[in-house]
Enzyme design. Structure first.
Site, PDB file in Angstrom:
ATOM      1  N   ASN A 169       2.939   5.481 -10.578  1.00  0.00           N
ATOM      2  CA  ASN A 169       1.710   5.455 -11.380  1.00  0.00           C
ATOM      3  C   ASN A 169       0.472   5.113 -10.546  1.00  0.00           C
ATOM      4  O   ASN A 169      -0.640   5.471 -10.918  1.00  0.00           O
ATOM      5  CB  ASN A 169       1.904   4.420 -12.506  1.00  0.00           C
ATOM      6  CG  ASN A 169       0.606   4.069 -13.205  1.00  0.00           C
ATOM      7  OD1 ASN A 169       0.145   4.798 -14.075  1.00  0.00           O
ATOM      8  ND2 ASN A 169      -0.008   2.956 -12.816  1.00  0.00           N
ATOM      9  N   LYS A 193      -3.418  15.693  -7.485  1.00  0.00           N
ATOM     10  CA  LYS A 193      -2.563  15.726  -8.676  1.00  0.00           C
ATOM     11  C   LYS A 193      -1.811  17.058  -8.791  1.00  0.00           C
ATOM     12  O   LYS A 193      -0.703  17.103  -9.331  1.00  0.00           O
ATOM     13  CB  LYS A 193      -3.403  15.445  -9.936  1.00  0.00           C
ATOM     14  CG  LYS A 193      -3.940  14.005  -9.986  1.00  0.00           C
ATOM     15  CD  LYS A 193      -2.817  12.971  -9.991  1.00  0.00           C
ATOM     16  CE  LYS A 193      -3.308  11.567 -10.273  1.00  0.00           C
ATOM     17  NZ  LYS A 193      -2.236  10.572 -10.282  1.00  0.00           N
ATOM     18  N   ALA A 205      -6.803  18.083  -6.412  1.00  0.00           N
ATOM     19  CA  ALA A 205      -5.828  18.645  -5.465  1.00  0.00           C
ATOM     20  C   ALA A 205      -4.637  17.705  -5.300  1.00  0.00           C
ATOM     21  O   ALA A 205      -3.479  18.144  -5.236  1.00  0.00           O
ATOM     22  CB  ALA A 205      -6.498  18.895  -4.111  1.00  0.00           C
ATOM     23  N   ASP A 232       0.905  -1.147   0.000  1.00  0.00           N
ATOM     24  CA  ASP A 232       0.000   0.000   0.000  1.00  0.00           C
ATOM     25  C   ASP A 232       0.947   1.200   0.000  1.00  0.00           C
ATOM     26  O   ASP A 232       1.683   1.413   0.976  1.00  0.00           O
ATOM     27  CB  ASP A 232      -0.873  -0.023   1.256  1.00  0.00           C
ATOM     28  CG  ASP A 232      -1.735   1.223   1.378  1.00  0.00           C
ATOM     29  OD1 ASP A 232      -1.503   2.203   0.645  1.00  0.00           O
ATOM     30  OD2 ASP A 232      -2.635   1.223   2.239  1.00  0.00           O
ATOM     31  N   SER A 243      -2.142  14.522 -13.823  1.00  0.00           N
ATOM     32  CA  SER A 243      -3.400  14.500 -14.578  1.00  0.00           C
ATOM     33  C   SER A 243      -3.667  15.906 -15.088  1.00  0.00           C
ATOM     34  O   SER A 243      -3.272  16.891 -14.453  1.00  0.00           O
ATOM     35  CB  SER A 243      -4.551  14.073 -13.672  1.00  0.00           C
ATOM     36  OG  SER A 243      -5.777  14.261 -14.339  1.00  0.00           O
ATOM     37  N   TYR A 272      -9.281  14.635  -5.849  1.00  0.00           N
ATOM     38  CA  TYR A 272      -8.392  14.042  -6.859  1.00  0.00           C
ATOM     39  C   TYR A 272      -7.568  15.158  -7.531  1.00  0.00           C
ATOM     40  O   TYR A 272      -6.340  15.052  -7.646  1.00  0.00           O
ATOM     41  CB  TYR A 272      -9.229  13.280  -7.895  1.00  0.00           C
ATOM     42  CG  TYR A 272      -8.428  12.736  -9.054  1.00  0.00           C
ATOM     43  CD1 TYR A 272      -7.734  11.534  -8.944  1.00  0.00           C
ATOM     44  CD2 TYR A 272      -8.355  13.423 -10.274  1.00  0.00           C
ATOM     45  CE1 TYR A 272      -6.992  11.032 -10.012  1.00  0.00           C
ATOM     46  CE2 TYR A 272      -7.616  12.930 -11.341  1.00  0.00           C
ATOM     47  CZ  TYR A 272      -6.931  11.733 -11.201  1.00  0.00           C
ATOM     48  OH  TYR A 272      -6.199  11.248 -12.256  1.00  0.00           O
ATOM     49  N   ILE A 292      -7.710   8.863 -21.192  1.00  0.00           N
ATOM     50  CA  ILE A 292      -7.023   7.679 -21.722  1.00  0.00           C
ATOM     51  C   ILE A 292      -7.970   6.489 -21.613  1.00  0.00           C
ATOM     52  O   ILE A 292      -8.655   6.328 -20.591  1.00  0.00           O
ATOM     53  CB  ILE A 292      -5.733   7.391 -20.917  1.00  0.00           C
ATOM     54  CG1 ILE A 292      -4.848   8.652 -20.825  1.00  0.00           C
ATOM     55  CG2 ILE A 292      -4.945   6.221 -21.535  1.00  0.00           C
ATOM     56  CD1 ILE A 292      -4.411   9.272 -22.138  1.00  0.00           C
TER      57      ILE A 292
HETATM   58  N1  NAP Z   1      -6.853   6.652 -17.113  1.00  0.00           N
HETATM   59  C1  NAP Z   1      -6.873   7.949 -17.323  1.00  0.00           C
HETATM   60  O1  NAP Z   1      -7.608   8.451 -18.208  1.00  0.00           O
HETATM   61  C2  NAP Z   1      -6.009   8.852 -16.479  1.00  0.00           C
HETATM   62  C3  NAP Z   1      -6.085  10.235 -16.706  1.00  0.00           C
HETATM   63  C4  NAP Z   1      -5.276  11.081 -15.933  1.00  0.00           C
HETATM   64  C5  NAP Z   1      -4.417  10.549 -14.985  1.00  0.00           C
HETATM   65  N2  NAP Z   1      -4.367   9.197 -14.777  1.00  0.00           N
HETATM   66  C6  NAP Z   1      -3.443   8.708 -13.757  1.00  0.00           C
HETATM   67  O2  NAP Z   1      -2.645   7.675 -14.296  1.00  0.00           O
HETATM   68  C7  NAP Z   1      -2.403   6.650 -13.319  1.00  0.00           C
HETATM   69  C8  NAP Z   1      -2.893   5.310 -13.839  1.00  0.00           C
HETATM   70  O3  NAP Z   1      -4.262   5.423 -14.180  1.00  0.00           O
HETATM   71  P1  NAP Z   1      -5.114   4.133 -14.623  1.00  0.00           P
HETATM   72  O4  NAP Z   1      -6.460   4.624 -15.013  1.00  0.00           O
HETATM   73  O5  NAP Z   1      -4.327   3.316 -15.568  1.00  0.00           O
HETATM   74  O6  NAP Z   1      -5.204   3.413 -13.201  1.00  0.00           O
HETATM   75  P2  NAP Z   1      -5.977   2.087 -12.731  1.00  0.00           P
HETATM   76  O7  NAP Z   1      -6.151   1.125 -13.861  1.00  0.00           O
HETATM   77  O8  NAP Z   1      -7.194   2.528 -11.986  1.00  0.00           O
HETATM   78  O9  NAP Z   1      -4.915   1.498 -11.725  1.00  0.00           O
HETATM   79  C9  NAP Z   1      -4.590   2.159 -10.552  1.00  0.00           C
HETATM   80  C10 NAP Z   1      -3.604   1.315  -9.791  1.00  0.00           C
HETATM   81  O10 NAP Z   1      -3.249   1.964  -8.590  1.00  0.00           O
HETATM   82  C11 NAP Z   1      -3.126   1.002  -7.566  1.00  0.00           C
HETATM   83  N3  NAP Z   1      -3.435   1.626  -6.280  1.00  0.00           N
HETATM   84  C12 NAP Z   1      -4.505   2.386  -5.933  1.00  0.00           C
HETATM   85  N4  NAP Z   1      -4.400   2.765  -4.641  1.00  0.00           N
HETATM   86  C13 NAP Z   1      -3.247   2.229  -4.171  1.00  0.00           C
HETATM   87  C14 NAP Z   1      -2.582   2.254  -2.913  1.00  0.00           C
HETATM   88  N5  NAP Z   1      -3.064   2.911  -1.833  1.00  0.00           N
HETATM   89  N6  NAP Z   1      -1.405   1.585  -2.796  1.00  0.00           N
HETATM   90  C15 NAP Z   1      -0.886   0.938  -3.857  1.00  0.00           C
HETATM   91  N7  NAP Z   1      -1.456   0.867  -5.058  1.00  0.00           N
HETATM   92  C16 NAP Z   1      -2.634   1.513  -5.212  1.00  0.00           C
HETATM   93  C17 NAP Z   1      -4.088  -0.137  -7.910  1.00  0.00           C
HETATM   94  O11 NAP Z   1      -3.535  -1.362  -7.443  1.00  0.00           O
HETATM   95  P3  NAP Z   1      -4.400  -2.715  -7.124  1.00  0.00           P
HETATM   96  O12 NAP Z   1      -5.384  -2.862  -8.274  1.00  0.00           O
HETATM   97  O13 NAP Z   1      -3.411  -3.805  -7.045  1.00  0.00           O
HETATM   98  O14 NAP Z   1      -5.089  -2.473  -5.820  1.00  0.00           O
HETATM   99  C18 NAP Z   1      -4.123  -0.070  -9.446  1.00  0.00           C
HETATM  100  O15 NAP Z   1      -3.221  -0.984  -9.999  1.00  0.00           O
HETATM  101  C19 NAP Z   1      -3.111   7.114 -12.045  1.00  0.00           C
HETATM  102  O16 NAP Z   1      -2.210   7.789 -11.211  1.00  0.00           O
HETATM  103  C20 NAP Z   1      -4.179   8.076 -12.577  1.00  0.00           C
HETATM  104  O17 NAP Z   1      -4.589   9.028 -11.624  1.00  0.00           O
HETATM  105  C21 NAP Z   1      -5.140   8.355 -15.499  1.00  0.00           C
END
Ligand code: NAP
Length: 244
Positions: free
Chosen positions: A87, A156, A154, A60, A139, A152, A184
């Site tokens: 990430n 980022k 704040a 975590d 983000s 969220y 994305i």
């Molecule tokens: N997707 C988008 O459009 C988008 C846009 C802007 C920014 N982002 C940023 O890009 C990154 C990846 O996004 P995504 O959509 O690909 O994410 P995602 O598929 O939702 O995956 C998030 C990951 O973070 C892990 N996680 C969450 N809380 C945690 C904690 N307390 N400790 C350890 N691990 C934790 C989860 O692990 P487990 O599943 O193993 O629990 C999961 O693997 C994030 O930082 C997100 O804010 C994404």
């Protein structure tokens, strides 16, 4: 197999899905040894690690003890670390600040902001020995403030600030940058109506949503020596949707 990162080791937090999974696969394709970090999704992490001949590692990221344990495991298995990609992140799909409880604030801000701090702090010395690089996932949400989940946004904004502060404090050995994705193709499409999706798409000059690899490729470039004179920056990857 390409070999741009051959002999290097990368840790990708939240590596089991979406953008994180893409980054793990891209690193492996370039010859890096990859630690696929997970929090709850052990099965997926183990499977991906096996597929790309890396390791899975649990923590975590908002828990300092967990993060220290993760470092011990990474050092035991790899001896050091060249690239850290912060990430892992959490989010709430809500409509108003009124829905944000203290628990939600703590979970999201702790995962996104405190997690980025703790993991970077823990590995900073190892990265310095390797003249390595850190890339944080920010983000576009905090630049434009339209996304209703203000906790969220704040968190980022805090990640962008940590990127700048760490870039100064870890220089000249370690470069620290961040990537700020827009929309994305991960899971956000499930969260919006068809009309809303069309409205967002109409506002993207490059006329498509991003793929996880669109972000992953920029992350890898920032780690590479091609970007050896770039630090403290946030690169927006959103198809031109916002122009801060
Ligand atoms: N997707 C988008 O459009 C988008 C846009 C802007 C920014 N982002 C940023 O890009 C990154 C990846 O996004 P995504 O959509 O690909 O994410 P995602 O598929 O939702 O995956 C998030 C990951 O973070 C892990 N996680 C969450 N809380 C945690 C904690 N307390 N400790 C350890 N691990 C934790 C989860 O692990 P487990 O599943 O193993 O629990 C999961 O693997 C994030 O930082 C997100 O804010 C994404």
């Amino acid at each position: 197999m390409e070999s741009g990162f051959s002999g290097k080791t990368a840790l990708v937090t939240g590596g089991t899905s979406g953008i994180g999974e893409s980054i793990c696969r891209l690193f492996a394709r370039q010859g890096a040894g990859v630690f696929v970090h997970y929090n709850k999704n052990k099965e997926k992490a183990d499977k991906l690690a096996e597929e790309i001949k890396g390791f899975s590692v649990q923590a975590d990221v908002s828990n300092e003890k967990d993060v220290k344990k993760m470092r011990e495991e990474v050092l035991r298995k790899a001896g050091g670390l060249d690239f850290l990609v912060n990430n892992a992140g959490d989010i709430d799909w809500i409509e108003s600040y009124k829905q944000v409880t203290e628990l939600m604030w703590d979970r999201v801000v702790d995962a996104n902001l405190k997690g980025t701090f703790l993991v970077t702090k823990e590995f900073a010395g190892d990265l310095s020995k390797a003249s390595g690089a850190v890339v944080n996932l920010g983000s576009t949400a905090h630049f434009e403030s339209k996304f209703p989940a203000l906790h969220y946004n704040a968190s980022k904004a805090g990640v962008a600030s940590l990127t700048k502060s760490f870039s100064r404090q870890l220089a000249p050995k370690v470069r620290v940058n961040s990537v700020a994705p827009g929309f994305i193709k991960t899971n956000f499409e499930e969260k919006y109506s068809k009309e809303k999706i069309k409205q967002i798409l109409d506002g993207i000059p490059l006329a498509r949503f991003g793929e996880p690899d669109d972000v992953g490729k920029v992350v890898l470039e920032l780690c590479s020596s091609k970007f050896g004179y770039v630090t403290g920056q946030t690169i927006i990857v959103d198809g031109g949707r916002i122009t801060p």
